[in-house]
Design a protein around this motif. Structure first.
Motif, PDB file in Angstrom:
ATOM      1  N   GLY A   1       0.817  -1.213   0.000  1.00 24.98           N
ATOM      2  CA  GLY A   1       0.000   0.000   0.000  1.00 24.98           C
ATOM      3  C   GLY A   1       0.847   1.259   0.000  1.00 24.98           C
ATOM      4  O   GLY A   1       0.601   2.200  -0.771  1.00 24.98           O
ATOM      5  N   LEU A   2       1.875   1.311   0.840  1.00 26.61           N
ATOM      6  CA  LEU A   2       2.785   2.453   0.886  1.00 26.61           C
ATOM      7  C   LEU A   2       3.617   2.550  -0.384  1.00 26.61           C
ATOM      8  O   LEU A   2       3.811   3.639  -0.950  1.00 26.61           O
ATOM      9  CB  LEU A   2       3.693   2.330   2.111  1.00 26.61           C
ATOM     10  CG  LEU A   2       4.811   3.369   2.244  1.00 26.61           C
ATOM     11  CD1 LEU A   2       4.246   4.773   2.351  1.00 26.61           C
ATOM     12  CD2 LEU A   2       5.697   3.047   3.455  1.00 26.61           C
ATOM     13  N   VAL A   3       4.086   1.413  -0.848  1.00 23.31           N
ATOM     14  CA  VAL A   3       4.950   1.383  -2.032  1.00 23.31           C
ATOM     15  C   VAL A   3       4.201   1.868  -3.271  1.00 23.31           C
ATOM     16  O   VAL A   3       4.715   2.670  -4.063  1.00 23.31           O
ATOM     17  CB  VAL A   3       5.495  -0.049  -2.219  1.00 23.31           C
ATOM     18  CG1 VAL A   3       6.079  -0.243  -3.598  1.00 23.31           C
ATOM     19  CG2 VAL A   3       6.532  -0.364  -1.139  1.00 23.31           C
ATOM     20  N   GLU A   4       2.969   1.393  -3.463  1.00 28.46           N
ATOM     21  CA  GLU A   4       2.174   1.852  -4.609  1.00 28.46           C
ATOM     22  C   GLU A   4       1.934   3.358  -4.541  1.00 28.46           C
ATOM     23  O   GLU A   4       1.953   4.049  -5.565  1.00 28.46           O
ATOM     24  CB  GLU A   4       0.831   1.128  -4.649  1.00 28.46           C
ATOM     25  CG  GLU A   4       0.896  -0.296  -5.153  1.00 28.46           C
ATOM     26  CD  GLU A   4      -0.485  -0.846  -5.456  1.00 28.46           C
ATOM     27  OE1 GLU A   4      -0.611  -1.531  -6.496  1.00 28.46           O
ATOM     28  OE2 GLU A   4      -1.437  -0.601  -4.692  1.00 28.46           O
ATOM     29  N   ASP A   5       1.698   3.860  -3.337  1.00 25.21           N
ATOM     30  CA  ASP A   5       1.442   5.285  -3.204  1.00 25.21           C
ATOM     31  C   ASP A   5       2.667   6.106  -3.589  1.00 25.21           C
ATOM     32  O   ASP A   5       2.553   7.122  -4.293  1.00 25.21           O
ATOM     33  CB  ASP A   5       1.018   5.606  -1.770  1.00 25.21           C
ATOM     34  CG  ASP A   5       0.439   7.003  -1.654  1.00 25.21           C
ATOM     35  OD1 ASP A   5      -0.636   7.250  -2.229  1.00 25.21           O
ATOM     36  OD2 ASP A   5       1.079   7.855  -0.999  1.00 25.21           O
ATOM     37  N   LEU A   6       3.853   5.684  -3.160  1.00 20.18           N
ATOM     38  CA  LEU A   6       5.075   6.391  -3.558  1.00 20.18           C
ATOM     39  C   LEU A   6       5.273   6.351  -5.068  1.00 20.18           C
ATOM     40  O   LEU A   6       5.638   7.355  -5.691  1.00 20.18           O
ATOM     41  CB  LEU A   6       6.283   5.777  -2.849  1.00 20.18           C
ATOM     42  CG  LEU A   6       6.464   6.118  -1.367  1.00 20.18           C
ATOM     43  CD1 LEU A   6       7.558   5.262  -0.752  1.00 20.18           C
ATOM     44  CD2 LEU A   6       6.785   7.598  -1.184  1.00 20.18           C
ATOM     45  N   ALA A   7       5.031   5.188  -5.674  1.00 17.36           N
ATOM     46  CA  ALA A   7       5.175   5.078  -7.134  1.00 17.36           C
ATOM     47  C   ALA A   7       4.184   5.995  -7.841  1.00 17.36           C
ATOM     48  O   ALA A   7       4.515   6.614  -8.865  1.00 17.36           O
ATOM     49  CB  ALA A   7       4.984   3.633  -7.567  1.00 17.36           C
ATOM     50  N   SER A   8       2.972   6.109  -7.313  1.00 15.12           N
ATOM     51  CA  SER A   8       1.965   6.973  -7.947  1.00 15.12           C
ATOM     52  C   SER A   8       2.335   8.441  -7.829  1.00 15.12           C
ATOM     53  O   SER A   8       1.801   9.283  -8.557  1.00 15.12           O
ATOM     54  CB  SER A   8       0.592   6.728  -7.306  1.00 15.12           C
ATOM     55  OG  SER A   8       0.460   7.365  -6.045  1.00 15.12           O
ATOM     56  N   ARG A   9       3.247   8.766  -6.923  1.00 12.21           N
ATOM     57  CA  ARG A   9       3.716  10.144  -6.755  1.00 12.21           C
ATOM     58  C   ARG A   9       4.969  10.430  -7.582  1.00 12.21           C
ATOM     59  O   ARG A   9       5.528  11.535  -7.507  1.00 12.21           O
ATOM     60  CB  ARG A   9       4.003  10.428  -5.279  1.00 12.21           C
ATOM     61  CG  ARG A   9       2.779  10.357  -4.364  1.00 12.21           C
ATOM     62  CD  ARG A   9       3.201  10.444  -2.911  1.00 12.21           C
ATOM     63  NE  ARG A   9       2.109  10.261  -1.977  1.00 12.21           N
ATOM     64  CZ  ARG A   9       1.582  11.225  -1.212  1.00 12.21           C
ATOM     65  NH1 ARG A   9       2.048  12.452  -1.319  1.00 12.21           N
ATOM     66  NH2 ARG A   9       0.607  10.956  -0.372  1.00 12.21           N
TER      67      ARG A   9
ATOM     68  N   LEU B   1      -3.314   7.242   5.841  1.00 15.25           N
ATOM     69  CA  LEU B   1      -3.057   8.583   5.315  1.00 15.25           C
ATOM     70  C   LEU B   1      -1.839   9.212   5.978  1.00 15.25           C
ATOM     71  O   LEU B   1      -0.996   9.822   5.309  1.00 15.25           O
ATOM     72  CB  LEU B   1      -4.286   9.468   5.522  1.00 15.25           C
ATOM     73  CG  LEU B   1      -4.162  10.921   5.033  1.00 15.25           C
ATOM     74  CD1 LEU B   1      -3.913  10.966   3.525  1.00 15.25           C
ATOM     75  CD2 LEU B   1      -5.406  11.732   5.409  1.00 15.25           C
ATOM     76  N   ALA B   2      -1.732   9.067   7.297  1.00 10.49           N
ATOM     77  CA  ALA B   2      -0.591   9.650   8.000  1.00 10.49           C
ATOM     78  C   ALA B   2       0.721   9.016   7.556  1.00 10.49           C
ATOM     79  O   ALA B   2       1.710   9.715   7.301  1.00 10.49           O
ATOM     80  CB  ALA B   2      -0.779   9.492   9.511  1.00 10.49           C
ATOM     81  N   THR B   3       0.750   7.692   7.460  1.00 11.07           N
ATOM     82  CA  THR B   3       1.974   7.003   7.037  1.00 11.07           C
ATOM     83  C   THR B   3       2.407   7.490   5.659  1.00 11.07           C
ATOM     84  O   THR B   3       3.569   7.870   5.444  1.00 11.07           O
ATOM     85  CB  THR B   3       1.750   5.485   7.011  1.00 11.07           C
ATOM     86  OG1 THR B   3       1.322   5.042   8.293  1.00 11.07           O
ATOM     87  CG2 THR B   3       3.027   4.751   6.626  1.00 11.07           C
ATOM     88  N   ARG B   4       1.475   7.492   4.720  1.00 11.10           N
ATOM     89  CA  ARG B   4       1.810   7.916   3.361  1.00 11.10           C
ATOM     90  C   ARG B   4       2.253   9.377   3.326  1.00 11.10           C
ATOM     91  O   ARG B   4       3.224   9.722   2.636  1.00 11.10           O
ATOM     92  CB  ARG B   4       0.585   7.722   2.467  1.00 11.10           C
ATOM     93  CG  ARG B   4       0.235   6.270   2.212  1.00 11.10           C
ATOM     94  CD  ARG B   4      -1.063   6.152   1.451  1.00 11.10           C
ATOM     95  NE  ARG B   4      -1.245   4.821   0.879  1.00 11.10           N
ATOM     96  CZ  ARG B   4      -2.228   4.498   0.054  1.00 11.10           C
ATOM     97  NH1 ARG B   4      -3.137   5.405  -0.286  1.00 11.10           N
ATOM     98  NH2 ARG B   4      -2.313   3.273  -0.443  1.00 11.10           N
ATOM     99  N   SER B   5       1.567  10.222   4.060  1.00  7.32           N
ATOM    100  CA  SER B   5       1.857  11.656   4.004  1.00  7.32           C
ATOM    101  C   SER B   5       3.227  11.981   4.581  1.00  7.32           C
ATOM    102  O   SER B   5       3.985  12.770   3.993  1.00  7.32           O
ATOM    103  CB  SER B   5       0.771  12.433   4.750  1.00  7.32           C
ATOM    104  OG  SER B   5      -0.493  12.250   4.144  1.00  7.32           O
ATOM    105  N   TYR B   6       3.563  11.392   5.722  1.00  2.01           N
ATOM    106  CA  TYR B   6       4.846  11.706   6.344  1.00  2.01           C
ATOM    107  C   TYR B   6       6.013  11.103   5.561  1.00  2.01           C
ATOM    108  O   TYR B   6       7.062  11.751   5.409  1.00  2.01           O
ATOM    109  CB  TYR B   6       4.857  11.233   7.807  1.00  2.01           C
ATOM    110  CG  TYR B   6       4.203  12.237   8.725  1.00  2.01           C
ATOM    111  CD1 TYR B   6       4.964  13.158   9.437  1.00  2.01           C
ATOM    112  CD2 TYR B   6       2.821  12.290   8.848  1.00  2.01           C
ATOM    113  CE1 TYR B   6       4.368  14.093  10.269  1.00  2.01           C
ATOM    114  CE2 TYR B   6       2.203  13.224   9.673  1.00  2.01           C
ATOM    115  CZ  TYR B   6       2.978  14.121  10.376  1.00  2.01           C
ATOM    116  OH  TYR B   6       2.380  15.064  11.181  1.00  2.01           O
ATOM    117  N   VAL B   7       5.853   9.891   5.055  1.00  5.70           N
ATOM    118  CA  VAL B   7       6.933   9.271   4.275  1.00  5.70           C
ATOM    119  C   VAL B   7       7.147  10.052   2.976  1.00  5.70           C
ATOM    120  O   VAL B   7       8.287  10.365   2.606  1.00  5.70           O
ATOM    121  CB  VAL B   7       6.623   7.794   3.994  1.00  5.70           C
ATOM    122  CG1 VAL B   7       7.629   7.209   3.006  1.00  5.70           C
ATOM    123  CG2 VAL B   7       6.644   6.988   5.293  1.00  5.70           C
ATOM    124  N   ALA B   8       6.059  10.398   2.287  1.00  4.28           N
ATOM    125  CA  ALA B   8       6.191  11.144   1.030  1.00  4.28           C
ATOM    126  C   ALA B   8       6.753  12.538   1.273  1.00  4.28           C
ATOM    127  O   ALA B   8       7.593  13.025   0.500  1.00  4.28           O
ATOM    128  CB  ALA B   8       4.839  11.231   0.331  1.00  4.28           C
TER     129      ALA B   8
END
Length: 423
Positions: A162-170, A387-394
């Motif tokens: 889930g986190l990895v896909e989100d980073l790739a989409s960014r 949302l928090a995990t994705r937002s802070y990592v990105a």
């Protein structure tokens, strides 16, 4: 690595959403065991502007014996996740796990089953789909920053999808690494399935936990540095989809990992200057002594880091603020690079993994108990945790690999009141 946070992570280094956001449970499928039905689940959608592609690659290090299986070369599976030209739909979406890995992951006696308390055979892991298109061409547009991902000790590389896909989409190219014989299982293209050695090692009398932790961490660091070596030689690799190798910006590499993977990220940063930045998702940085007591620090904690890093803790009993963890505190005091620490209120050790979005869905279908669910991911709202995990990592990678600062990491944020911030 949650219950491995008792079984293996008491041994291993890491101690080591709501359905509206995570998606409704997937259609149940026949399990093949009479009329009993298997539970299904969906990953949350990625939030970035780009469709995502994925491909996998087997790598063999001809210069290194496998530390867990002497007499054979070290062989790994990695996956790439990257921006592509058009989104995947329906059956075009790549599976979450290879069929053999999926069968083993939820089976009785597997590391995952003992860690997370899955009812054996009750979840259709093979039926879960990602949002990525398999072997899709890379989106044109020049070089993109690269982020490596390492899962917790005993967890497969898929457990952070889930986190990895989100980073790739960014707009990042993310490389996920399976650490063979450490991960619960690794499926290879020839049909071989390499399962974790940890259950057998844990059963040995007189086990030196600290020695096992050090060996595991060193093996993972060696794996990561080998992957970095191979990335530099992939430009002419015809196994990769069109445009992917050329899109790798190897001057802008970061790493994120959960639990033992977070510890690996920071130790590799210490050992290898090719990693410019790192995020540690609840991975401890101290070992017990031979008698199972005392505090022994890895070199990253003793020496500190000169480059930026982010610590993301949970409210697991052995986590929280860096002040409460001897390894994190030592790292903090010895580091000269930019660093910050955040703790997610109401979370538990697995809240930064796919467990946070998948397990609540499975619990509603009886594939995991409510007690185990709370033990694994706490009582934080799943959508807020994701949302928090994705937002802070990105935000961290955008700031330090792209020079784009949204100021989320400047201090406490009204956008995320559940995140306790320290500098």
């Amino acid at each position: 690595m949650n219950r491995r946070g008792r079984v293996v992570a008491a041994v291993l280094l890491a101690a080591t959403v709501t359905l509206g956001a995570a998606g409704a449970p997937g259609a149940v499928a026949a399990s093949g065991r009479g009329t009993e039905q298997q539970a299904g689940a969906r990953l949350p959608q990625a939030t970035g502007p780009y469709p995502v592609g994925t491909t996998s690659l087997q790598l063999t290090d001809d210069t290194r014996d496998d530390p867990w299986k002497p007499g054979q070369h070290r062989t790994l599976m990695i996956s790439f996740w990257y921006p592509t030209t058009r989104p995947a739909t329906g059956d075009d979406r790549a599976p979450y796990m290879a069929p053999a890995a999926a069968d083993h992951f939820g089976s009785a006696g597997s590391v995952a089953q003992s860690d997370y308390g899955f009812e054996p055979g009750r979840t259709d892991w093979a039926g879960i789909r990602t949002h990525a298109r398999a072997d899709a061409p890379a989106l044109p547009g020049g070089k993109r920053p690269v982020v490596l991902y390492s899962a917790g000790f005993g967890d497969p590389r898929t457990w952070g999808t889930g986190l990895v896909e989100d980073l790739a989409s960014r707009g990042y190219v993310v490389v996920t690494v399976d650490h063979t014989y450490d991960a619960s299982e690794v499926a290879f293209p020839d049909g071989d399935l390499a399962t974790s050695v940890f259950p057998a090692l844990m059963a040995q009398p007189g086990l030196d936990i600290g020695a096992l932790l050090r060996k595991t961490l060193q093996t993972r660091v060696d794996d990561t540095r080998f992957v970095l070596d191979r990335l530099a030689g992939l430009r002419h690799d015809k196994q990769l989809p069109a445009g992917l190798a050329a899109s790798l910006d190897l001057d802008r590499i970061g790493m994120v990992g959960h639990s033992g993977g977070g510890s690996t990220a920071l130790q590799t940063m210490h050992d290898d200057p090719r990693l410019k930045v790192g995020v540690n998702l609840d991975g401890q940085l101290h070992f017990p002594g031979p008698d199972g007591t005392g505090v022994h620090l890895p070199t990253v904690a003793e020496d500190g880091l000169t480059r930026p890093f982010l610590l993301m803790g949970t409210q697991n009993p052995d986590s929280g603020s860096y002040h409460q963890q001897p390894g994190w505190d030592a790292l903090w005091q010895h580091s000269t690079g930019w660093h910050a620490d955040v703790t997610l209120t109401g979370s538990r050790h697995s809240s930064y993994t796919d467990a946070q979005s998948l397990l609540p869905q499975l619990a509603r279908q009886g594939a995991i108990s409510g007690e185990k669910l709370t033990e694994d991911v706490g009582d934080v709202r799943p959508d807020r945790a994701v949302l928090a995990t994705r937002s802070y990592v990105a935000s961290f990678f955008d700031r330090w690999l792209r020079g784009q600062d949204d100021h989320l990491l400047d201090g406490p944020s009204p956008r995320f009141p559940e995140m306790v911030y320290e500098r």
